[in-house]
Design a protein around this motif. Structure first.
Motif, PDB file in Angstrom:
ATOM      1  N   GLY A  13     -18.950  10.634 -15.631  1.00 52.71           N
ATOM      2  CA  GLY A  13     -18.253   9.585 -16.390  1.00 52.71           C
ATOM      3  C   GLY A  13     -17.489  10.140 -17.570  1.00 52.71           C
ATOM      4  O   GLY A  13     -17.544   9.610 -18.681  1.00 52.71           O
ATOM      5  N   ALA A  14     -16.724  11.208 -17.305  1.00 51.13           N
ATOM      6  CA  ALA A  14     -15.999  11.883 -18.404  1.00 51.13           C
ATOM      7  C   ALA A  14     -14.592  11.326 -18.597  1.00 51.13           C
ATOM      8  O   ALA A  14     -13.852  11.820 -19.435  1.00 51.13           O
ATOM      9  CB  ALA A  14     -15.940  13.383 -18.134  1.00 51.13           C
ATOM     10  N   SER A  16     -13.726   8.480 -19.801  1.00 51.92           N
ATOM     11  CA  SER A  16     -13.609   7.450 -20.842  1.00 51.92           C
ATOM     12  C   SER A  16     -14.795   7.549 -21.817  1.00 51.92           C
ATOM     13  O   SER A  16     -15.800   8.201 -21.522  1.00 51.92           O
ATOM     14  CB  SER A  16     -13.605   6.083 -20.142  1.00 51.92           C
ATOM     15  OG  SER A  16     -13.757   5.043 -21.053  1.00 51.92           O
ATOM     16  N   ARG A  38     -14.417   8.681 -11.231  1.00 50.79           N
ATOM     17  CA  ARG A  38     -13.580   8.243 -10.107  1.00 50.79           C
ATOM     18  C   ARG A  38     -12.099   8.378 -10.448  1.00 50.79           C
ATOM     19  O   ARG A  38     -11.288   8.681  -9.599  1.00 50.79           O
ATOM     20  CB  ARG A  38     -13.923   6.790  -9.739  1.00 50.79           C
ATOM     21  CG  ARG A  38     -15.320   6.650  -9.141  1.00 50.79           C
ATOM     22  CD  ARG A  38     -15.771   5.221  -9.159  1.00 50.79           C
ATOM     23  NE  ARG A  38     -15.802   4.687 -10.528  1.00 50.79           N
ATOM     24  CZ  ARG A  38     -16.105   3.447 -10.849  1.00 50.79           C
ATOM     25  NH1 ARG A  38     -16.428   2.600  -9.891  1.00 50.79           N
ATOM     26  NH2 ARG A  38     -16.112   3.057 -12.103  1.00 50.79           N
ATOM     27  N   ASP A  64     -17.720   9.501  -7.016  1.00 54.49           N
ATOM     28  CA  ASP A  64     -18.382   8.223  -7.278  1.00 54.49           C
ATOM     29  C   ASP A  64     -19.877   8.506  -7.164  1.00 54.49           C
ATOM     30  O   ASP A  64     -20.375   8.809  -6.071  1.00 54.49           O
ATOM     31  CB  ASP A  64     -17.927   7.194  -6.224  1.00 54.49           C
ATOM     32  CG  ASP A  64     -18.511   5.821  -6.485  1.00 54.49           C
ATOM     33  OD1 ASP A  64     -19.577   5.721  -7.116  1.00 54.49           O
ATOM     34  OD2 ASP A  64     -17.884   4.837  -6.056  1.00 54.49           O
ATOM     35  N   ALA A  92     -22.417   8.559 -16.704  1.00 56.74           N
ATOM     36  CA  ALA A  92     -21.722   7.494 -15.946  1.00 56.74           C
ATOM     37  C   ALA A  92     -22.599   6.255 -15.886  1.00 56.74           C
ATOM     38  O   ALA A  92     -23.787   6.335 -15.545  1.00 56.74           O
ATOM     39  CB  ALA A  92     -21.415   7.986 -14.533  1.00 56.74           C
ATOM     40  N   LEU A  94     -22.540   1.543 -16.399  1.00 63.50           N
ATOM     41  CA  LEU A  94     -21.797   0.330 -16.750  1.00 63.50           C
ATOM     42  C   LEU A  94     -22.709  -0.883 -16.779  1.00 63.50           C
ATOM     43  O   LEU A  94     -23.804  -0.866 -16.218  1.00 63.50           O
ATOM     44  CB  LEU A  94     -20.649   0.096 -15.750  1.00 63.50           C
ATOM     45  CG  LEU A  94     -20.973  -0.510 -14.387  1.00 63.50           C
ATOM     46  CD1 LEU A  94     -19.696  -0.892 -13.668  1.00 63.50           C
ATOM     47  CD2 LEU A  94     -21.811   0.407 -13.512  1.00 63.50           C
ATOM     48  N   GLY A 143     -29.075   6.816 -22.288  1.00 66.06           N
ATOM     49  CA  GLY A 143     -29.788   5.549 -22.094  1.00 66.06           C
ATOM     50  C   GLY A 143     -29.125   4.483 -22.944  1.00 66.06           C
ATOM     51  O   GLY A 143     -27.896   4.419 -23.049  1.00 66.06           O
ATOM     52  N   LYS A 161     -31.531   0.425 -17.765  1.00 62.18           N
ATOM     53  CA  LYS A 161     -31.708   1.358 -18.882  1.00 62.18           C
ATOM     54  C   LYS A 161     -33.201   1.585 -19.180  1.00 62.18           C
ATOM     55  O   LYS A 161     -33.578   2.679 -19.628  1.00 62.18           O
ATOM     56  CB  LYS A 161     -30.937   0.873 -20.113  1.00 62.18           C
ATOM     57  CG  LYS A 161     -29.414   0.978 -19.925  1.00 62.18           C
ATOM     58  CD  LYS A 161     -28.953   2.430 -19.682  1.00 62.18           C
ATOM     59  CE  LYS A 161     -27.468   2.584 -19.489  1.00 62.18           C
ATOM     60  NZ  LYS A 161     -27.029   3.968 -19.313  1.00 62.18           N
ATOM     61  N   THR A 192     -16.117   1.488 -26.725  1.00 69.46           N
ATOM     62  CA  THR A 192     -15.558   2.207 -25.565  1.00 69.46           C
ATOM     63  C   THR A 192     -14.930   1.153 -24.645  1.00 69.46           C
ATOM     64  O   THR A 192     -14.704   0.030 -25.071  1.00 69.46           O
ATOM     65  CB  THR A 192     -16.676   2.937 -24.789  1.00 69.46           C
ATOM     66  OG1 THR A 192     -17.582   1.941 -24.291  1.00 69.46           O
ATOM     67  CG2 THR A 192     -17.455   3.909 -25.661  1.00 69.46           C
ATOM     68  N   PHE A 194     -16.607  -0.065 -22.308  1.00 71.93           N
ATOM     69  CA  PHE A 194     -17.819  -0.692 -21.771  1.00 71.93           C
ATOM     70  C   PHE A 194     -17.705  -2.226 -21.674  1.00 71.93           C
ATOM     71  O   PHE A 194     -17.960  -2.811 -20.616  1.00 71.93           O
ATOM     72  CB  PHE A 194     -18.988  -0.288 -22.672  1.00 71.93           C
ATOM     73  CG  PHE A 194     -20.331  -0.781 -22.252  1.00 71.93           C
ATOM     74  CD1 PHE A 194     -21.059  -0.128 -21.269  1.00 71.93           C
ATOM     75  CD2 PHE A 194     -20.897  -1.901 -22.854  1.00 71.93           C
ATOM     76  CE1 PHE A 194     -22.315  -0.578 -20.899  1.00 71.93           C
ATOM     77  CE2 PHE A 194     -22.146  -2.358 -22.488  1.00 71.93           C
ATOM     78  CZ  PHE A 194     -22.858  -1.692 -21.509  1.00 71.93           C
TER      79      PHE A 194
HETATM   80  P1  NAP Z   1     -16.859   3.503 -20.555  1.00 69.40           P
HETATM   81  O1  NAP Z   1     -15.868   3.812 -21.600  1.00 69.40           O
HETATM   82  O2  NAP Z   1     -16.596   2.332 -19.660  1.00 69.40           O
HETATM   83  O3  NAP Z   1     -17.125   4.803 -19.677  1.00 69.40           O
HETATM   84  C1  NAP Z   1     -17.919   4.762 -18.508  1.00 69.40           C
HETATM   85  C2  NAP Z   1     -17.703   6.030 -17.703  1.00 69.40           C
HETATM   86  O4  NAP Z   1     -18.559   5.968 -16.536  1.00 69.40           O
HETATM   87  C3  NAP Z   1     -16.267   6.164 -17.213  1.00 69.40           C
HETATM   88  O5  NAP Z   1     -15.859   7.494 -17.349  1.00 69.40           O
HETATM   89  C4  NAP Z   1     -16.358   5.807 -15.720  1.00 69.40           C
HETATM   90  O6  NAP Z   1     -15.394   6.566 -14.981  1.00 69.40           O
HETATM   91  C5  NAP Z   1     -17.780   6.303 -15.395  1.00 69.40           C
HETATM   92  N1  NAP Z   1     -18.304   5.659 -14.203  1.00 69.40           N
HETATM   93  C6  NAP Z   1     -18.606   4.353 -14.013  1.00 69.40           C
HETATM   94  N2  NAP Z   1     -19.023   4.163 -12.759  1.00 69.40           N
HETATM   95  C7  NAP Z   1     -18.961   5.366 -12.130  1.00 69.40           C
HETATM   96  C8  NAP Z   1     -19.239   5.805 -10.802  1.00 69.40           C
HETATM   97  N3  NAP Z   1     -19.669   4.969  -9.862  1.00 69.40           N
HETATM   98  N4  NAP Z   1     -19.084   7.117 -10.532  1.00 69.40           N
HETATM   99  C9  NAP Z   1     -18.655   7.985 -11.479  1.00 69.40           C
HETATM  100  N5  NAP Z   1     -18.359   7.630 -12.738  1.00 69.40           N
HETATM  101  C10 NAP Z   1     -18.511   6.326 -13.047  1.00 69.40           C
HETATM  102  O7  NAP Z   1     -18.285   3.183 -21.201  1.00 69.40           O
HETATM  103  P2  NAP Z   1     -19.238   4.058 -22.185  1.00 69.40           P
HETATM  104  O8  NAP Z   1     -19.703   3.118 -23.238  1.00 69.40           O
HETATM  105  O9  NAP Z   1     -18.649   5.340 -22.569  1.00 69.40           O
HETATM  106  O10 NAP Z   1     -20.468   4.279 -21.198  1.00 69.40           O
HETATM  107  C11 NAP Z   1     -21.091   5.532 -21.002  1.00 69.40           C
HETATM  108  C12 NAP Z   1     -22.593   5.356 -20.937  1.00 69.40           C
HETATM  109  O11 NAP Z   1     -23.062   4.873 -22.193  1.00 69.40           O
HETATM  110  C13 NAP Z   1     -23.080   4.343 -19.899  1.00 69.40           C
HETATM  111  O12 NAP Z   1     -24.208   4.868 -19.228  1.00 69.40           O
HETATM  112  C14 NAP Z   1     -23.485   3.144 -20.734  1.00 69.40           C
HETATM  113  O13 NAP Z   1     -24.493   2.381 -20.110  1.00 69.40           O
HETATM  114  C15 NAP Z   1     -23.982   3.838 -22.000  1.00 69.40           C
HETATM  115  N6  NAP Z   1     -24.042   3.005 -23.207  1.00 69.40           N
HETATM  116  C16 NAP Z   1     -22.916   2.408 -23.708  1.00 69.40           C
HETATM  117  C17 NAP Z   1     -23.020   1.626 -24.851  1.00 69.40           C
HETATM  118  C18 NAP Z   1     -21.819   0.914 -25.445  1.00 69.40           C
HETATM  119  O14 NAP Z   1     -22.007   0.022 -26.303  1.00 69.40           O
HETATM  120  N7  NAP Z   1     -20.616   1.284 -25.119  1.00 69.40           N
HETATM  121  C19 NAP Z   1     -24.255   1.469 -25.478  1.00 69.40           C
HETATM  122  C20 NAP Z   1     -25.364   2.101 -24.952  1.00 69.40           C
HETATM  123  C21 NAP Z   1     -25.252   2.876 -23.825  1.00 69.40           C
HETATM  124  P3  NAP Z   1     -14.526   6.034 -13.760  1.00 69.40           P
HETATM  125  O15 NAP Z   1     -14.359   4.555 -13.913  1.00 69.40           O
HETATM  126  O16 NAP Z   1     -13.241   6.795 -13.880  1.00 69.40           O
HETATM  127  O17 NAP Z   1     -15.299   6.407 -12.554  1.00 69.40           O
END
Ligand code: NAP
Length: 258
Positions: A13-14, A16, A38, A64, A92, A94, A143, A161, A192, A194
């Motif tokens: 998930g690099a 974004s 992806r 994926d 990675a 969501l 997490g 989570k 992000t 997210f």
């Molecule tokens: P984000 O900006 O939406 O980034 C998510 C990343 O995951 C994207 O690079 C996306 O890439 C990748 N991804 C999603 N589904 C995938 C799949 N099936 N295969 C490969 N890559 C996949 O969100 P983020 O906040 O940085 O999220 C990163 C992590 O942080 C997640 O595990 C999330 O649960 C966790 N987190 C986020 C928050 C928050 O508030 N933002 C808080 C706590 C934890 P592609 O779409 O290009 O595949």
């Protein structure tokens, strides 16, 4: 502080948010990177930027993580010079939808469970066995505070989570005699894509999430990941929980709407 120069870090998930910020911060320490997601176009742009700015080596993989066969095949056929992965960052993930269990869209559950839990397991299975063989490595799972305490309409996302938290602890036990570090970095609200993904692009809904708060930045989280990665050899950071100053837990958020 342990040097990360010339180590190999694999980030899922690099394309974004937190994963992209991790790529940038590790590259700044001279680490070579394997980046997967992806959206290969985004990875390609990031690759060019990191190579130019930090002179590191970057391999990008369109993957994926939900597809177990592809994960096994792609990781199993990495070029020889990329096979010895030092650090795996399972990022990675969501959230999808915002409904009560009895009203939810089941495809949302499947997407979250398949990505956040099964995807993390597939990638870990493929990479951890090589770390075990070499008796060296570090697995860092992203997490969430949602894995510590449930929040309203969080149900299945929280469950995934909580599962990541359980898996982090279990893997640590599994490899206790293998000189492998296992860490969980658990953020609260981070700005992000997210929320945009959760609400399928509905800007109004995603803006509401951050109303009256200053969330963490992806870089704030990447710094915590980096801290866990560059401790001395004998130190394992088990868990880092970080939130914005206005967030005490998954449910307690102060929103300044003045
Ligand atoms: P984000 O900006 O939406 O980034 C998510 C990343 O995951 C994207 O690079 C996306 O890439 C990748 N991804 C999603 N589904 C995938 C799949 N099936 N295969 C490969 N890559 C996949 O969100 P983020 O906040 O940085 O999220 C990163 C992590 O942080 C997640 O595990 C999330 O649960 C966790 N987190 C986020 C928050 C928050 O508030 N933002 C808080 C706590 C934890 P592609 O779409 O290009 O595949």
């Amino acid at each position: 502080m342990a040097s990360l120069k010339n180590k190999i870090v694999f980030i899922t998930g690099a394309s974004s948010g937190i994963g992209k910020a991790c790529a940038e911060i590790f590259a700044s320490k001279g680490t070579n990177l394997i980046l997967c997601a992806r959206r290969i176009d985004r990875l390609n742009e990031l690759r060019k930027t990191l190579i130019k700015k930090y002179k590191v080596k970057v391999l990008i993989l369109q993957l994926d993580v939900r597809k177990s066969h592809d994960v096994k095949k792609v990781i199993g056929s990495l070029p020889t010079q990329w096979k010895q992965i030092d650090i795996l960052i399972n990022n990675a993930g969501l959230a999808r939808g915002f409904s009560k269990v009895h009203e939810a869209d089941i495809t949302h559950w499947e997407e979250m469970i398949d990505t956040n839990v099964k995807g993390l397991l597939y990638v870990t299975r493929a990479i951890l066995s090589q770390m075990v063989e070499r008796k060296r490595g570090h697995v860092i799972n992203i997490g969430s505070t949602a894995g510590h305490e449930v929040n309203v309409m969080g149900n299945v996302y929280c469950a995934t989570k909580f599962a990541v938290k359980a898996l982090t602890q279990s893997i640590r036990v599994d490899v206790l005699d293998k000189n492998i570090k296992v860490t969980s970095v658990d953020p609260g609200m981070v700005l992000t894509e997210f929320a945009k993904v959760r609400f399928s692009g509905d800007e109004n809904r995603s803006n509401e999430v951050y109303e009256g708060v200053t969330p963490l930045s992806p870089k704030d989280v990447a710094e915590a990941v980096l801290f866990s990665a560059n401790r001395p050899k004998n130190v394992n950071i088990n868990e880092i929980v970080l939130t914005p100053i206005c967030q005490a837990s998954s449910t307690q958020i102060y929103r300044n709407k003045a």
